[in-house]
Design an enzyme around this catalytic site. Structure first.
Site, PDB file in Angstrom:
ATOM      1  CD  GLU A  34      17.777 -18.841  -2.146  1.00 54.84           C
ATOM      2  OE1 GLU A  34      17.159 -19.850  -2.517  1.00 54.84           O
ATOM      3  OE2 GLU A  34      18.232 -17.992  -2.953  1.00 54.84           O
ATOM      4  CB  THR A  43      10.811 -18.376 -10.432  1.00 52.67           C
ATOM      5  OG1 THR A  43      12.023 -18.400 -11.182  1.00 52.67           O
ATOM      6  CG2 THR A  43       9.636 -18.314 -11.375  1.00 52.67           C
ATOM      7  CB  ALA A  49      -0.400 -15.404  -6.908  1.00 53.02           C
ATOM      8  CB  ILE A  50      -3.266 -19.061 -10.777  1.00 54.78           C
ATOM      9  CG1 ILE A  50      -3.286 -17.713 -11.511  1.00 54.78           C
ATOM     10  CG2 ILE A  50      -4.585 -19.800 -10.959  1.00 54.78           C
ATOM     11  CD1 ILE A  50      -4.373 -16.774 -11.102  1.00 54.78           C
ATOM     12  CG  HIS A  52      -2.664 -23.460 -11.962  1.00 57.57           C
ATOM     13  ND1 HIS A  52      -3.510 -22.769 -12.795  1.00 57.57           N
ATOM     14  CD2 HIS A  52      -1.471 -22.832 -12.034  1.00 57.57           C
ATOM     15  CE1 HIS A  52      -2.851 -21.755 -13.336  1.00 57.57           C
ATOM     16  NE2 HIS A  52      -1.617 -21.767 -12.886  1.00 57.57           N
ATOM     17  CB  VAL A 175      25.952 -24.153  -4.538  1.00 61.44           C
ATOM     18  CG1 VAL A 175      26.817 -25.327  -4.975  1.00 61.44           C
ATOM     19  CG2 VAL A 175      25.143 -24.495  -3.299  1.00 61.44           C
ATOM     20  CE  LYS A 252      -1.166 -23.547 -18.449  1.00 62.07           C
ATOM     21  NZ  LYS A 252      -1.209 -23.934 -17.062  1.00 62.07           N
TER      22      LYS A 252
HETATM   23  C1  LIG Z   1       5.432 -15.136 -14.820  1.00 56.69           C
HETATM   24  C2  LIG Z   1       5.183 -16.442 -14.106  1.00 56.69           C
HETATM   25  C3  LIG Z   1       3.921 -16.723 -13.632  1.00 56.69           C
HETATM   26  C4  LIG Z   1       3.676 -17.915 -12.956  1.00 56.69           C
HETATM   27  N1  LIG Z   1       2.437 -18.149 -12.461  1.00 56.69           N
HETATM   28  C5  LIG Z   1       2.197 -19.261 -11.741  1.00 56.69           C
HETATM   29  C6  LIG Z   1       0.937 -19.461 -11.144  1.00 56.69           C
HETATM   30  O1  LIG Z   1       0.042 -18.631 -11.278  1.00 56.69           O
HETATM   31  N2  LIG Z   1       0.739 -20.589 -10.412  1.00 56.69           N
HETATM   32  C7  LIG Z   1       1.739 -21.521 -10.249  1.00 56.69           C
HETATM   33  O2  LIG Z   1       1.503 -22.537  -9.580  1.00 56.69           O
HETATM   34  N3  LIG Z   1       2.958 -21.352 -10.805  1.00 56.69           N
HETATM   35  C8  LIG Z   1       3.210 -20.245 -11.531  1.00 56.69           C
HETATM   36  N4  LIG Z   1       4.441 -20.047 -12.085  1.00 56.69           N
HETATM   37  C9  LIG Z   1       5.461 -21.073 -11.897  1.00 56.69           C
HETATM   38  C10 LIG Z   1       6.071 -20.987 -10.498  1.00 56.69           C
HETATM   39  O3  LIG Z   1       6.310 -19.643 -10.147  1.00 56.69           O
HETATM   40  C11 LIG Z   1       7.383 -21.769 -10.479  1.00 56.69           C
HETATM   41  O4  LIG Z   1       7.153 -23.072 -10.959  1.00 56.69           O
HETATM   42  C12 LIG Z   1       7.965 -21.888  -9.078  1.00 56.69           C
HETATM   43  O5  LIG Z   1       8.034 -20.646  -8.427  1.00 56.69           O
HETATM   44  C13 LIG Z   1       9.347 -22.494  -9.187  1.00 56.69           C
HETATM   45  O6  LIG Z   1       9.859 -22.643  -7.887  1.00 56.69           O
HETATM   46  P1  LIG Z   1      11.311 -23.183  -7.701  1.00 56.69           P
HETATM   47  O7  LIG Z   1      11.510 -23.383  -6.242  1.00 56.69           O
HETATM   48  O8  LIG Z   1      11.568 -24.340  -8.605  1.00 56.69           O
HETATM   49  O9  LIG Z   1      12.258 -22.020  -8.278  1.00 56.69           O
HETATM   50  P2  LIG Z   1      12.728 -20.650  -7.594  1.00 56.69           P
HETATM   51  O10 LIG Z   1      11.656 -19.964  -6.877  1.00 56.69           O
HETATM   52  O11 LIG Z   1      13.457 -19.882  -8.640  1.00 56.69           O
HETATM   53  O12 LIG Z   1      13.768 -21.156  -6.503  1.00 56.69           O
HETATM   54  C14 LIG Z   1      15.063 -21.585  -6.823  1.00 56.69           C
HETATM   55  C15 LIG Z   1      15.998 -21.022  -5.768  1.00 56.69           C
HETATM   56  O13 LIG Z   1      17.305 -21.556  -5.977  1.00 56.69           O
HETATM   57  C16 LIG Z   1      18.235 -20.558  -5.627  1.00 56.69           C
HETATM   58  N5  LIG Z   1      19.523 -20.861  -6.263  1.00 56.69           N
HETATM   59  C17 LIG Z   1      19.786 -20.893  -7.589  1.00 56.69           C
HETATM   60  N6  LIG Z   1      21.085 -21.187  -7.790  1.00 56.69           N
HETATM   61  C18 LIG Z   1      21.642 -21.350  -6.560  1.00 56.69           C
HETATM   62  C19 LIG Z   1      22.961 -21.648  -6.112  1.00 56.69           C
HETATM   63  N7  LIG Z   1      23.975 -21.843  -6.962  1.00 56.69           N
HETATM   64  N8  LIG Z   1      23.180 -21.728  -4.775  1.00 56.69           N
HETATM   65  C20 LIG Z   1      22.157 -21.532  -3.883  1.00 56.69           C
HETATM   66  N9  LIG Z   1      20.902 -21.237  -4.260  1.00 56.69           N
HETATM   67  C21 LIG Z   1      20.649 -21.146  -5.585  1.00 56.69           C
HETATM   68  C22 LIG Z   1      17.602 -19.281  -6.172  1.00 56.69           C
HETATM   69  O14 LIG Z   1      18.146 -18.127  -5.548  1.00 56.69           O
HETATM   70  C23 LIG Z   1      16.130 -19.496  -5.865  1.00 56.69           C
HETATM   71  O15 LIG Z   1      15.731 -18.916  -4.641  1.00 56.69           O
HETATM   72  C24 LIG Z   1       4.725 -18.865 -12.768  1.00 56.69           C
HETATM   73  C25 LIG Z   1       5.999 -18.583 -13.254  1.00 56.69           C
HETATM   74  C26 LIG Z   1       6.236 -17.385 -13.903  1.00 56.69           C
HETATM   75  C27 LIG Z   1       7.636 -17.091 -14.396  1.00 56.69           C
END
Ligand SMILES: Cc1cc2nc3c(=O)[nH]c(=O)nc-3n(C[C@H](O)[C@H](O)[C@H](O)COP(=O)(O)OP(=O)(O)OC[C@H]3O[C@@H](n4cnc5c(N)ncnc54)[C@H](O)[C@@H]3O)c2cc1C
Length: 366
Positions: A34, A43, A49-50, A52, A175, A252
């Site tokens: 990380e 993100t 925080a729903i 779904h 990375v 949505k």
């Molecule tokens: C405004 C908004 C509202 C949302 N509401 C909902 C909801 O109500 N319910 C729901 O289910 N989903 C919701 N979502 C979607 C949900 O938040 C995302 O799908 C989810 O958090 C994505 O998780 P992730 O692990 O893919 O990405 P992230 O949480 O972004 O995790 C990716 C990680 O990779 C790390 N990273 C990136 N590049 C590197 C690198 N080179 N080296 C090491 N680490 C790296 C980052 O630091 C990060 O911590 C919402 C999204 C948004 C933007």
């Protein structure tokens, strides 16, 4: 000596942490990498925080299948891991005939997705359940299974269980380069490096950049920013369900939802931007949200205050000047705010709401 792993998962958001938790069941040497100082700081820390049900996904799609599966898995996992959550139910509100006419198709879609308890709700029933919504709605769609959860706890709980079961978590490891070797890959950050046989790309917004480190140009991630307004806990008695608009083909829309901490959320905006780091709020974004919020739940703010974006000194100075230069308007605003407080947030009112909640969850309690 440079450490060697079977699997390196890049990214400790909700997705990477859930993968790490699942793979921790196997006899494998796993590292979770990380870039940030802690898990869940991308993100995943800032969703709406729903929880779904997947009722509105495209039937038969991969998204629909995964949402149903994830909903079923989260149901036992959240109490087991101590993740705060609440199945409040959601209501999609139809404000005009066109939206009302769209509800049967949405219910049909939900049923095709296996969410069979979705039902059309009359305007009277909505009024009974949500007495503070602006009058004028024609009906709605009730989705009893939709819920709210603690968005921070999901990656945290998954990462904790993964680490307890042997996964190595390396934070502050961004990375920078991936080099192919005879038996796998060499991954390097600014300070460290490690060998791994397999890599799982869970880098969220930056997954396209990780993909390019393998020499691929397959896809580009376009960030979409969502601004949210978090209301004080005093506003919590105004809302009992997740309130959603009837969705359009493009979005949505803006929702109003309680949080598991007892606040109210209003948002999100949906802005396609070129800059992945542009997470700041904007005056336009907040004003748009306030406009939408006022249309649904007038009591949320409506003429009770002047809004200033966080950190915007010029806007704060201008709002203070307006307050001083327009004493009558300011006094009217203050009177309106006080009336609203007396109407909704006195100890007597909050006590009555609390009594109602206790009556619902523990009917026998005196
Ligand atoms: C405004 C908004 C509202 C949302 N509401 C909902 C909801 O109500 N319910 C729901 O289910 N989903 C919701 N979502 C979607 C949900 O938040 C995302 O799908 C989810 O958090 C994505 O998780 P992730 O692990 O893919 O990405 P992230 O949480 O972004 O995790 C990716 C990680 O990779 C790390 N990273 C990136 N590049 C590197 C690198 N080179 N080296 C090491 N680490 C790296 C980052 O630091 C990060 O911590 C919402 C999204 C948004 C933007």
């Amino acid at each position: 000596m440079t450490p060697t792993f079977d699997i390196a998962i890049i990214g400790a958001g909700a997705v990477g942490c859930a993968i790490a938790r699942e793979l921790a069941r196997y006899e494998l040497n796993i590292v979770l990498l990380e870039a940030n100082p802690d898990v869940g700081m991308g993100t995943s820390k800032a969703s709406t925080a729903i929880w779904h049900t997947g009722f509105d996904a495209k039937p038969g799609s991969l998204e629909a299948r995964l949402m149903r599966r994830s909903y079923a898995l989260m149901d036992p996992f959240m109490p087991e891991a101590g993740i705060p959550h609440e199945r409040l139910g959601a209501i999609l509100i139809a404000w005009n005939q066109e939206q009302l006419d769209a509800l049967p198709a949405l219910r049909q879609k939900a049923h095709e997705n296996g969410v069979l308890d979705v039902e059309i709700m009359s305007a009277e029933e909505i009024r009974r359940r949500e007495p503070h919504i602006r009058p004028g709605f024609l009906g709605g769609l009730f989705v009893p299974g939709e819920g709210i959860l603690c968005t921070y706890s999901v990656p945290l709980a998954c990462a904790t269980q993964a680490v307890v079961n042997g996964v190595v978590l390396m934070t502050n490891f961004r990375v920078k380069e991936i080099r192919e070797e005879r038996a796998g890959y060499l991954i390097t950050s600014n300070e460290d490096s490690l060998h791994t046989r397999w890599i799982i790309n869970a880098a969220g917004l930056y997954s396209d950049e990780i993909n390019r480190m393998f020499g691929h140009q397959v896809y580009t991630v376009t960030p979409r920013r969502g601004q949210l307004i978090v209301y004080d806990k005093l506003a919590r008695p105004l809302v009992n369900h997740v309130l959603l608009p009837v969705p359009t083909a493009k979005t949505k829309g803006v929702l109003i939802s309680p949080t598991v901490y007892g606040n109210i959320l209003l948002g999100p905006t949906a802005e396609d931007l070129p800059d992945k780091t542009a997470t700041q709020t904007t005056t336009d974004g907040l004003e748009m949200l306030l406009g939408k919020g006022r249309e649904i739940l007038p009591q949320l703010l409506d003429g009770c205050a002047r809004l200033v974006p966080p950190g915007d000194v010029a806007a704060l100075a201008s709002a203070l000047r307006e307050t001083l230069e327009q004493p009558e308007a300011s006094r009217a605003m203050a009177a309106k705010a006080r009336a609203r407080c007396l109407e909704n947030y006195t100890m007597a009112h909050v006590g009555a709401t609390l009594r109602e909640v206790i009556r619902k969850v523990a009917p026998g309690l005196k």
